[in-house]
Design an enzyme around this catalytic site. Structure first.
Site, PDB file in Angstrom:
ATOM      1  N   HIS A  75       0.835  -1.210   0.000  1.00 13.63           N
ATOM      2  CA  HIS A  75       0.000   0.000   0.000  1.00 13.63           C
ATOM      3  C   HIS A  75       0.869   1.259   0.000  1.00 13.63           C
ATOM      4  O   HIS A  75       0.599   2.216  -0.736  1.00 13.63           O
ATOM      5  CB  HIS A  75      -0.932   0.024   1.212  1.00 13.63           C
ATOM      6  N   HIS A 232      -9.226  -1.815  -4.995  1.00 15.45           N
ATOM      7  CA  HIS A 232      -8.125  -2.122  -4.077  1.00 15.45           C
ATOM      8  C   HIS A 232      -7.137  -3.095  -4.711  1.00 15.45           C
ATOM      9  O   HIS A 232      -5.931  -3.010  -4.452  1.00 15.45           O
ATOM     10  CB  HIS A 232      -8.628  -2.692  -2.749  1.00 15.45           C
ATOM     11  N   ASP A 236      -3.119  -2.532  -4.965  1.00 19.06           N
ATOM     12  CA  ASP A 236      -2.089  -3.537  -4.680  1.00 19.06           C
ATOM     13  C   ASP A 236      -1.173  -3.756  -5.875  1.00 19.06           C
ATOM     14  O   ASP A 236       0.053  -3.848  -5.734  1.00 19.06           O
ATOM     15  CB  ASP A 236      -2.740  -4.873  -4.312  1.00 19.06           C
ATOM     16  N   HIS A 259      -0.598 -10.999  -5.135  1.00 15.54           N
ATOM     17  CA  HIS A 259       0.785 -10.576  -4.885  1.00 15.54           C
ATOM     18  C   HIS A 259       1.765 -11.573  -5.503  1.00 15.54           C
ATOM     19  O   HIS A 259       2.775 -11.181  -6.093  1.00 15.54           O
ATOM     20  CB  HIS A 259       1.040 -10.469  -3.382  1.00 15.54           C
TER      21      HIS A 259
END
Length: 299
Positions: A75, A232, A236, A259
């Site tokens: 973030h 969001h 990321d 991720h």
């Protein structure tokens, strides 16, 4: 377009999402070509923000050097990248970046408080020259050549509040602050209970995370955006793609990316010399393609 750093040192104290312990974070200017450097002030260890220093992507992006590690960095890195900052030192006296409100808007405000200054060296960017894709069953992340920097993301959750969401974001600093920065991280109640049983998510609550039960969200204030969940995911992705070491000039496209997939994608790009070209952003066309609109830039 010049490289940038912050003008003044700034600091804050918050808690980490998973360990739930207080952490003091300081942001400091760095010289030209220093890059983004994390520093564990309690251990006296510096960790460069590079793809090869990533050791875990299970619940967040974690970097390490020896026994020193820093987690939940995405973030903060998303905001740093969106504000066009090339050189900065991030000092922490514990292993997690403060979670703030679960979005990046707090980091944006901190960077604006610090001020942003141009440095006496050209900014560089990675221009994508061919398509590269990482696939995991139905999930994928891909980059393609593009005249603008674009993040195009789709998700599909079997939950009545989320279901299918799609958002296409054409990058600019101002658009990031308005469309992406306020989107919070989210999780499901049954997952939170499981994570806490494993010693994780100790700092997570309704003040820094959207929490969903089987049919609704538990946050009384509701959502900040209609598509807050997929926005969001873009937040990321911007933070994870900063692992390239310089701004991305190309399209990022994903379905249910993570991720882990983002990290694999950055490694794949950097390992293929034909996939990209490093350019100096002195050309006005290239500068317009990234559109760093600094309302708070200082010289």
């Amino acid at each position: 377009m010049k490289q940038k750093t912050i003008k003044n040192k700034v600091e804050l104290v918050g808690i980490g999402l998973h360990k739930g312990v207080p952490v003091k974070m300081e942001l400091e200017p760095l010289e030209v070509d220093s890059g983004i450097v994390f520093y564990r002030s309690d251990l006296g260890v510096s960790i460069e923000f590079k793809a090869e220093n990533v050791i875990d992507t299970t619940m967040a992006t974690v970097i390490a050097k020896g026994e020193a590690k820093i987690s939940t960095i995405e973030h903060l890195l998303s905001a740093i990248h969106a504000y066009g900052i090339d050189n900065i030192r991030i000092s922490l006296d514990n292993e997690e970046v403060p979670i703030m409100d679960g979005s990046a808007i707090g980091y944006c405000m901190l960077l604006e408080e610090a001020g942003i200054v141009a440095q006496n060296a050209p900014k560089k960017a990675i221009v994508i020259k061919k398509s590269i894709e990482i696939v995991d069953e139905k999930k994928f992340v891909r980059v393609e050549p593009s005249e603008r920097t674009i993040f195009d993301f789709k998700i599909d959750f079997n939950h009545p509040v989320i279901r299918q969401q799609h958002y296409k974001f054409t990058f600019s600093t101002q658009a990031y602050k308005e469309e992406i920065a306020r989107a919070r991280t989210f999780g499901f109640l049954h997952e939170v209970n499981y994570l806490r049983s494993k010693g994780l998510a100790k700092g997570g609550d309704l003040s820094n995370c959207i929490v969903l039960d089987e049919s609704s969200i538990l946050n009384k204030e509701g959502l900040r955006y209609k598509e807050e969940f997929v926005r969001h995911k873009i937040l990321d992705a911007i933070g994870d793609m900063a692992l390239l070491g310089m701004p991305l000039l190309g399209s990022y496209i994903s379905f249910a990316g993570s991720h882990k997939l983002n990290h694999l994608l950055t490694k794949q790009i950097l390992s293929d010399e034909k996939a990209y070209e490093v350019v100096s952003l002195e050309d006005k066309v290239e500068e317009a393609a990234l559109d760093y609109a600094f309302l708070h830039e200082q010289h």
